[in-house]
Write a protein that holds these residues in place. Structure first.
Motif, PDB file in Angstrom:
ATOM      1  N   ALA A  56      44.668  68.130  27.413  1.00 48.78           N
ATOM      2  CA  ALA A  56      43.894  67.528  26.331  1.00 48.78           C
ATOM      3  C   ALA A  56      43.973  66.011  26.425  1.00 48.78           C
ATOM      4  O   ALA A  56      45.010  65.448  26.774  1.00 48.78           O
ATOM      5  CB  ALA A  56      44.416  68.000  24.986  1.00 48.78           C
ATOM      6  N   GLY A  57      42.874  65.365  26.086  1.00 49.49           N
ATOM      7  CA  GLY A  57      42.830  63.907  26.102  1.00 49.49           C
ATOM      8  C   GLY A  57      41.444  63.436  26.468  1.00 49.49           C
ATOM      9  O   GLY A  57      40.616  64.201  26.976  1.00 49.49           O
ATOM     10  N   ASN A  58      41.187  62.158  26.260  1.00 45.10           N
ATOM     11  CA  ASN A  58      39.858  61.622  26.510  1.00 45.10           C
ATOM     12  C   ASN A  58      39.453  61.729  27.974  1.00 45.10           C
ATOM     13  O   ASN A  58      38.267  61.876  28.286  1.00 45.10           O
ATOM     14  CB  ASN A  58      39.780  60.165  26.056  1.00 45.10           C
ATOM     15  CG  ASN A  58      39.031  60.013  24.750  1.00 45.10           C
ATOM     16  OD1 ASN A  58      39.205  60.812  23.843  1.00 45.10           O
ATOM     17  ND2 ASN A  58      38.195  59.004  24.652  1.00 45.10           N
ATOM     18  N   PHE A  59      40.416  61.655  28.880  1.00 44.22           N
ATOM     19  CA  PHE A  59      40.108  61.784  30.303  1.00 44.22           C
ATOM     20  C   PHE A  59      39.388  63.096  30.597  1.00 44.22           C
ATOM     21  O   PHE A  59      38.607  63.199  31.556  1.00 44.22           O
ATOM     22  CB  PHE A  59      41.402  61.734  31.123  1.00 44.22           C
ATOM     23  CG  PHE A  59      42.206  62.980  30.993  1.00 44.22           C
ATOM     24  CD1 PHE A  59      42.031  64.039  31.865  1.00 44.22           C
ATOM     25  CD2 PHE A  59      43.102  63.147  29.951  1.00 44.22           C
ATOM     26  CE1 PHE A  59      42.731  65.222  31.716  1.00 44.22           C
ATOM     27  CE2 PHE A  59      43.814  64.308  29.796  1.00 44.22           C
ATOM     28  CZ  PHE A  59      43.624  65.357  30.676  1.00 44.22           C
ATOM     29  N   ALA A  60      39.667  64.143  29.783  1.00 43.68           N
ATOM     30  CA  ALA A  60      39.089  65.465  30.041  1.00 43.68           C
ATOM     31  C   ALA A  60      37.572  65.432  29.973  1.00 43.68           C
ATOM     32  O   ALA A  60      36.900  66.253  30.615  1.00 43.68           O
ATOM     33  CB  ALA A  60      39.638  66.481  29.047  1.00 43.68           C
ATOM     34  N   GLY A  61      37.007  64.511  29.204  1.00 43.84           N
ATOM     35  CA  GLY A  61      35.560  64.408  29.124  1.00 43.84           C
ATOM     36  C   GLY A  61      34.922  64.165  30.476  1.00 43.84           C
ATOM     37  O   GLY A  61      33.806  64.636  30.751  1.00 43.84           O
TER      38      GLY A  61
END
Length: 574
Positions: free
Chosen positions: A415-420
């Protein structure tokens, strides 16, 4: 000696009955952090080490999340074993994931002896009170003779209807208690060569009612712009071929629920993308113009439904799900009942609809509209974010990783913004290749990668994790080394809790970030300390060489990618 029958040398115990019950139901893997509260179970695992592989983790979060990912891949209950009190508390992470992601998980938790119940003995916890709201059941055998039945019941409940987690409490004196040898489950015949008999665990919901199917098919045929949202139970029921067939005969578009992209190949002509935290302009147009939504095996969580605003009031809704209660709960969240409710196995229900529509020819206008939306979704996935302010372009990194790893690779996403970036730029092409949690739990990625690699050792496994999430469960690299699981980890390191920084920037103001700074360890050096290979990338042009070296390494490997915190989102910089 390993593989010998415990009953041949010592009286059989409740722990022996538990492990034999797992074997009889086709379970061949378990994940644990050992504890003195369930020594009889560990002894039975030693005796049957040729039938059940035991992976020993460094933290209970790792064990529970690895078991959850294994369950996704194998369509059987994942088995995690932890000790009482603190062990159970740590494992709650994986229990929450299994609950929100509809994954069958049986968490076996040690407990104090029955004579000490309610006395606040050492590490005693009331597991019904602790887990009751988050699990399907909390089951506790009272005698050694109850252990086999309690275990079988836990397995069945975890798989029934909407799958989910079950807690099996193991009082120390009960698992160590003696039982008659003739009361042990029979495992002499073993498991069928082509896999376990799922019918022993999961009762089919069967076909939807004929009248309901006819009415739903007629509504689908009459719709001008229909869209299917396929979710977690569609994945669990292996409804990939049924989704493709329905799209071909009906001309509908195919979208997937949050983090279920592997249900539909990215190049499928009906692909409308996955409903994540950022929607493309084409997706927004599609759901604004759609007049019918078929919800296939999704519980319509808040991310998928954009805060329960989908389906819209003017849209006809067909909800196909094996659990009538879950359809009712979804209706409560959306403040409306579906127009057509189909209680059935997802693949079976989709095929029943396709059978009714087989004689229909999708209108040309519907196909033209679908093609236009698909092109918009595909263009969005192919178009990189601009500008990139730092030296590493994550869109390029993910694109290169996908090309090098290949379409068969399983991808575990923390999980985290990088996952986008992974959601936008990794073109999922095969079923069962995305391991990402709808619960949004940091620390999930690496343990999930271990679970996926254990479930299917013949395919490559790539893990994407942020620096924050990796530091929560990164010690599981030691497990990967010990168990010879060649997972490849990409740590995206921007030195901050990125999602929190993004929300602070949007809601409070630029330069108002607080409580989000992280130290930036040398993750490649840390990987080497665990016994894995480690590589460092500080520029986009260096990534392909490092990732190829990681993929070629005969064992676990980590690529430390240093990014600029301004390049935090797959939809543009802060």
């Amino acid at each position: 000696m390993t593989g010998t029958d415990a009953s041949a040398t010592t009286p059989p115990s409740g722990g022996e009955a538990i492990i034999r019950t797992l074997i009889a139901h086709g379970i061949d893997t378990a994940f644990c952090v050992p504890g003195e509260s369930y020594l009889a179970v560990l002894e039975a695992l030693r005796v049957h080490a040729d039938r059940i592989r035991l992976l020993v983790h460094r933290h209970e979060t790792g064990a529970a999340c690895a078991a959850e990912a294994w369950a996704r891949a194998r369509r059987l209950p994942g088995i995690a074993m932890v000790t009482r009190g603190p062990g159970a508390s740590n494992a709650a992470h994986g229990v929450h994931v299994a609950a929100q992601d509809s994954t069958p998980l049986v968490l076996m938790v040690g407990q104090v002896a029955t004579r000490e119940h309610g006395l606040e003995a050492f590490q005693e916890v009331d597991y019904g009170a602790m887990f009751g709201h988050a699990v399907k059941a909390v089951i506790e055998p009272r005698t050694a003779a109850d252990c086999a039945g309690a275990t079988a019941r836990a397995l069945r409940i975890a798989m029934a209807g909407r799958p989910g987690p079950v807690i099996l409490v193991l009082p120390e004196d009960v698992t160590e208690g003696e039982i008659a040898a003739d009361a042990l489950p029979d495992i002499a015949g073993g498991v069928r060569a082509n896999g376990p008999d799922l019918g022993r665990l999961r009762a089919a919901a069967g076909l939807p009612g004929a009248a309901q199917t006819i009415a739903a098919a007629e509504a689908l045929a009459a719709a001008a712009r229909p869209i299917v949202i396929a979710g977690e139970i569609a994945a669990f029921d292996r409804a990939h071929a049924a989704l493709d067939r329905l799209a071909r005969v009906s001309g509908c578009g195919l979208a997937t629920a949050f983090r279920r992209q592997d249900l539909v190949p990215a190049d499928h002509p009906a692909w409308f993308g996955h409903l994540g935290l950022g929607r493309s302009p084409a997706q927004k147009r599609a759901f604004a113009e759609a007049d019918l939504i078929l919800v296939a095996g999704s519980r319509l969580d808040d991310v998928t439904s954009e805060g329960w605003t989908l389906p819209a009031p003017h849209q006809t809704v067909i909800h196909l799900y094996p659990d009538a209660g879950e359809i009712a709960r979804a209706a409560g969240r959306n403040a409306r009942l579906p127009d057509h409710m189909l209680v059935a196995d997802v693949a079976t229900g989709l095929d029943a609809l396709a059978d009714r529509l087989a004689e229909h020819q999708p209108p040309a206008d519907r196909i033209n509209w679908r093609d236009a939306i698909h092109k918009g979704v595909a263009d969005f996935a192919a178009r990189p974010v601009t500008p990139v302010l730092g030296a590493v372009d994550m869109a390029a990194v993910v694109t290169m990783a996908a090309e090098i790893a290949g379409p068969e690779a399983a991808v575990a996403i923390d999980a985290g913004n990088f996952a986008g970036f992974v959601h936008r730029y990794w073109p999922f092409q095969r079923p069962d290749t995305q391991f990402a949690t709808q619960a949004g739990a940091m620390g999930y990625g690496l343990p999930a990668g271990l679970g996926a690699a254990t479930a299917d050792p013949d395919r490559p496994v790539v893990v994407f994790a942020g620096d924050g999430g990796f530091l929560m469960t990164g010690q599981e690299l030691a497990t990967a080394v010990l168990e010879d699981l060649p997972v490849k980890v990409v740590v995206v390191d921007n030195g901050v809790y990125g999602t929190i920084l993004m929300h602070q920037t949007r809601r409070i103001g630029r330069d108002r970030g607080h409580g989000i700074a992280l130290s930036r360890p040398d993750f490649a050096l840390l990987a080497r300390a665990y016994g894995a290979a480690g590589f460092t990338v500080e520029r986009t042009e260096d990534f392909a060489e490092a990732f190829r070296a990681a993929m070629a390494h005969d064992g676990p490997a980590l690529v430390h990618v240093k990014t600029d915190p301004r390049d935090i989102s797959a939809y543009g910089p802060l």
